[in-house]
Design a protein around this motif. Structure first.
Motif, PDB file in Angstrom:
ATOM      1  N   TYR A  24       4.610   9.533  -7.573  1.00  0.00           N
ATOM      2  CA  TYR A  24       5.548  10.622  -7.304  1.00  0.00           C
ATOM      3  C   TYR A  24       6.977  10.284  -7.690  1.00  0.00           C
ATOM      4  O   TYR A  24       7.885  11.087  -7.486  1.00  0.00           O
ATOM      5  N   ASN A  78       1.026   4.085  -2.997  1.00  0.00           N
ATOM      6  CA  ASN A  78       0.819   5.519  -2.731  1.00  0.00           C
ATOM      7  C   ASN A  78       1.996   6.375  -3.180  1.00  0.00           C
ATOM      8  O   ASN A  78       1.813   7.526  -3.572  1.00  0.00           O
ATOM      9  N   GLU A  92       0.834  -1.211   0.000  1.00  0.00           N
ATOM     10  CA  GLU A  92       0.000   0.000   0.000  1.00  0.00           C
ATOM     11  C   GLU A  92       0.869   1.263   0.000  1.00  0.00           C
ATOM     12  O   GLU A  92       0.575   2.218  -0.716  1.00  0.00           O
ATOM     13  N   SER A  93       1.920   1.252   0.776  1.00  0.00           N
ATOM     14  CA  SER A  93       2.844   2.399   0.816  1.00  0.00           C
ATOM     15  C   SER A  93       3.489   2.614  -0.547  1.00  0.00           C
ATOM     16  O   SER A  93       3.589   3.749  -1.027  1.00  0.00           O
TER      17      SER A  93
END
Length: 71
Positions: free
Chosen positions: A70, A66, A62-63
């Motif tokens: 970027y 996310n 999940e990290s």
């Protein structure tokens, strides 16, 4: 998955293998690059695979998901 260069593993399974073998550093960068190029269907498949085979790594996935936009 067959390609002109021979058989290759699909992106969701590649993430599964890299999370399983993760040593940090280069592996994380590789996973971020793959996740960044995935469509939402592949991300969903990846989540299901990790929940099934590496449930303790789901928060890490999940990290990474996310962070991927970027990179």
């Amino acid at each position: 998955m067959p390609t002109a260069m021979g058989k290759v593993v699909s992106a969701p399974y590649l993430i599964l293998m890299k999370l399983w073998a993760s040593r940090g550093g280069k592996e994380d960068v590789d996973m971020l690059q793959v996740l960044k190029k995935m469509n939402s269907e592949d991300v969903s498949k990846t989540k299901l695979l990790i929940k099934k085979y590496l449930p303790n790594e789901f928060e890490d996935l999940e990290s990474l998901i996310n962070m991927a936009p970027y990179v």
